[in-house]
Design an enzyme around this catalytic site. Structure first.
Site, PDB file in Angstrom:
ATOM      1  N   ASN A  11      31.443  40.996  34.562  1.00 36.06           N
ATOM      2  CA  ASN A  11      32.168  41.014  35.830  1.00 36.06           C
ATOM      3  C   ASN A  11      31.142  41.249  36.938  1.00 36.06           C
ATOM      4  O   ASN A  11      30.667  42.358  37.117  1.00 36.06           O
ATOM      5  CB  ASN A  11      33.199  42.155  35.774  1.00 36.06           C
ATOM      6  N   TRP A  12      30.824  40.171  37.661  1.00 39.67           N
ATOM      7  CA  TRP A  12      29.793  40.307  38.708  1.00 39.67           C
ATOM      8  C   TRP A  12      30.308  41.076  39.922  1.00 39.67           C
ATOM      9  O   TRP A  12      29.530  41.449  40.780  1.00 39.67           O
ATOM     10  CB  TRP A  12      29.335  38.914  39.160  1.00 39.67           C
ATOM     11  N   LYS A  13      31.629  41.252  40.012  1.00 42.37           N
ATOM     12  CA  LYS A  13      32.219  41.873  41.210  1.00 42.37           C
ATOM     13  C   LYS A  13      31.755  41.075  42.437  1.00 42.37           C
ATOM     14  O   LYS A  13      31.514  39.874  42.328  1.00 42.37           O
ATOM     15  CB  LYS A  13      31.851  43.356  41.286  1.00 42.37           C
ATOM     16  N   HIS A  91      41.975  45.024  37.647  1.00 41.14           N
ATOM     17  CA  HIS A  91      40.783  45.879  37.667  1.00 41.14           C
ATOM     18  C   HIS A  91      41.063  47.074  38.583  1.00 41.14           C
ATOM     19  O   HIS A  91      41.734  46.937  39.600  1.00 41.14           O
ATOM     20  CB  HIS A  91      39.572  45.078  38.174  1.00 41.14           C
ATOM     21  N   GLU A  93      39.335  48.497  40.722  1.00 40.43           N
ATOM     22  CA  GLU A  93      38.902  48.305  42.117  1.00 40.43           C
ATOM     23  C   GLU A  93      39.939  47.508  42.898  1.00 40.43           C
ATOM     24  O   GLU A  93      40.145  47.728  44.082  1.00 40.43           O
ATOM     25  CB  GLU A  93      37.523  47.628  42.141  1.00 40.43           C
ATOM     26  N   GLU A 163      39.182  50.588  30.769  1.00 42.01           N
ATOM     27  CA  GLU A 163      38.084  50.954  31.660  1.00 42.01           C
ATOM     28  C   GLU A 163      38.402  52.291  32.336  1.00 42.01           C
ATOM     29  O   GLU A 163      39.098  52.320  33.363  1.00 42.01           O
ATOM     30  CB  GLU A 163      37.901  49.888  32.748  1.00 42.01           C
ATOM     31  N   GLY A 169      30.601  52.106  36.878  1.00 38.96           N
ATOM     32  CA  GLY A 169      29.517  52.114  37.857  1.00 38.96           C
ATOM     33  C   GLY A 169      28.908  53.490  38.098  1.00 38.96           C
ATOM     34  O   GLY A 169      28.141  53.679  39.030  1.00 38.96           O
ATOM     35  N   SER A 208      30.108  51.439  32.451  1.00 37.17           N
ATOM     36  CA  SER A 208      28.700  51.760  32.227  1.00 37.17           C
ATOM     37  C   SER A 208      28.191  51.362  30.837  1.00 37.17           C
ATOM     38  O   SER A 208      27.391  52.077  30.233  1.00 37.17           O
ATOM     39  CB  SER A 208      28.427  53.244  32.504  1.00 37.17           C
ATOM     40  N   GLY A 229      30.029  45.427  33.977  1.00 36.75           N
ATOM     41  CA  GLY A 229      29.841  45.264  35.417  1.00 36.75           C
ATOM     42  C   GLY A 229      28.365  45.189  35.764  1.00 36.75           C
ATOM     43  O   GLY A 229      27.719  44.144  35.625  1.00 36.75           O
ATOM     44  N   GLY A 230      27.790  46.312  36.172  1.00 35.14           N
ATOM     45  CA  GLY A 230      26.394  46.351  36.640  1.00 35.14           C
ATOM     46  C   GLY A 230      25.413  45.631  35.724  1.00 35.14           C
ATOM     47  O   GLY A 230      24.574  44.840  36.196  1.00 35.14           O
TER      48      GLY A 230
HETATM   49  P1  PGA Z   1      30.197  48.911  35.104  1.00 38.28           P
HETATM   50  O1  PGA Z   1      31.552  48.182  35.544  1.00 38.28           O
HETATM   51  O2  PGA Z   1      29.751  48.274  33.824  1.00 38.28           O
HETATM   52  O3  PGA Z   1      29.254  48.680  36.245  1.00 38.28           O
HETATM   53  O4  PGA Z   1      30.536  50.362  34.914  1.00 38.28           O
HETATM   54  C1  PGA Z   1      32.520  47.786  34.604  1.00 38.28           C
HETATM   55  C2  PGA Z   1      33.647  47.093  35.296  1.00 38.28           C
HETATM   56  O5  PGA Z   1      34.052  47.551  36.383  1.00 38.28           O
HETATM   57  O6  PGA Z   1      34.195  46.083  34.804  1.00 38.28           O
END
Ligand code: PGA
Length: 246
Positions: A11-13, A91, A93, A163, A169, A208, A229-230
């Site tokens: 997930n590049w966000k 998600h 976010e 999640e 993150g 993470s 994500g990251g």
């Molecule tokens: P992260 O994000 O790996 O940066 O913690 C995961 C996500 O939000 O899908």
């Protein structure tokens, strides 16, 4: 028990640019992932810049509405035309930034599935919910909205991503035991609805995940892969995580 195909989605966000798309396409296409379903979910504007081969494409959100007068929204028809086969819905976010409720999330997942795309439906608790000891109750309520919307046969086609918000993150990964506990709860909750569906359904862990902790997480019996994500923004890290799922 059903054998579930391992699954890793990046997930590049709201990150990336044309040069990252090129770098990813080149690096991933020279890898083989031996049966792992690998999905990259860039911002929607970049989807058409990929010519995916050894991996699939997904979007990070979708409208629950049909094409029409909905300024700023993107429909399932559009995502399909851009090559997406998966859509992340719910998600944390989006739940936070856009006030998406469990019912909104279920409606988006419904639209996604009806369009022949696979929803990756996110659930997970905040730190305060965890500290209050209410994780199962909270996640159970999120799952309840899905069980109310979908038949077991439909749910079996979805992917769930657990999640925990406190791990997203933050560098604070859930321990393999903490993650497995909630995954086991999720599968058990769904088993009470339909055992065959619960055995088939993939449940990903996100929060993470890194190249050096992925293997331990993915080795847990109810963790079928990850939503990354990251670490999905660095080709070598993402490839290492996909390989940890083999
Ligand atoms: P992260 O994000 O790996 O940066 O913690 C995961 C996500 O939000 O899908």
């Amino acid at each position: 028990m059903a054998t579930r195909t391992p699954f890793v989605a990046g997930n590049w966000k709201m990150n990336g640019n044309r040069s990252l798309v090129e770098q990813f396409s080149n690096a991933l296409n020279s890898e083989s992932f031996n049966g792992v379903e690998v999905v990259v979910c860039p911002p929607v504007g970049y989807l058409s810049m990929f010519a995916a081969q050894t991996f699939r494409l997904g979007a990070q959100d979708v409208s629950h509405l049909d094409n029409g007068a909905h300024t700023g929204d993107v429909s399932t028809d559009m995502l399909s035309e851009l090559g997406a086969e998966y859509v992340i819905v719910g998600h944390s976010e989006r739940r936070e930034d856009h006030n998406e409720s469990d019912l909104n999330v279920a409606a988006k997942a419904r639209k996604t599935l009806n369009a022949g795309l696979t929803p990756i439906i996110c659930v997970g608790e905040s730190l305060s919910v965890r500290e209050a000891g209410d994780v199962n109750e909270f996640v159970g309520k999120q799952l309840g909205a899905l069980v109310g919307e979908f038949s077991p046969a439909e749910l079996a086609k979805c992917v769930i991503a657990y999640e925990p918000i406190w791990a997203i993150g933050t560098g604070k990964t859930a321990s393999p035991e903490q993650a497995q506990d909630v995954h086991q709860f999720i599968r058990g909750y769904l088993r009470d609805v339909d055992a065959e569906m619960a055995d088939k359904l993939r449940i990903l862990y996100g929060g993470s995940v890194k190249a050096d902790n992925a293997a331990e997480l993915f080795a847990q019996p109810d963790i079928d892969g990850g939503l990354i994500g990251g670490a999905s923004l660095k080709t070598e890290d993402f490839i290492a995580i996909c390989q940890a799922a083999i």
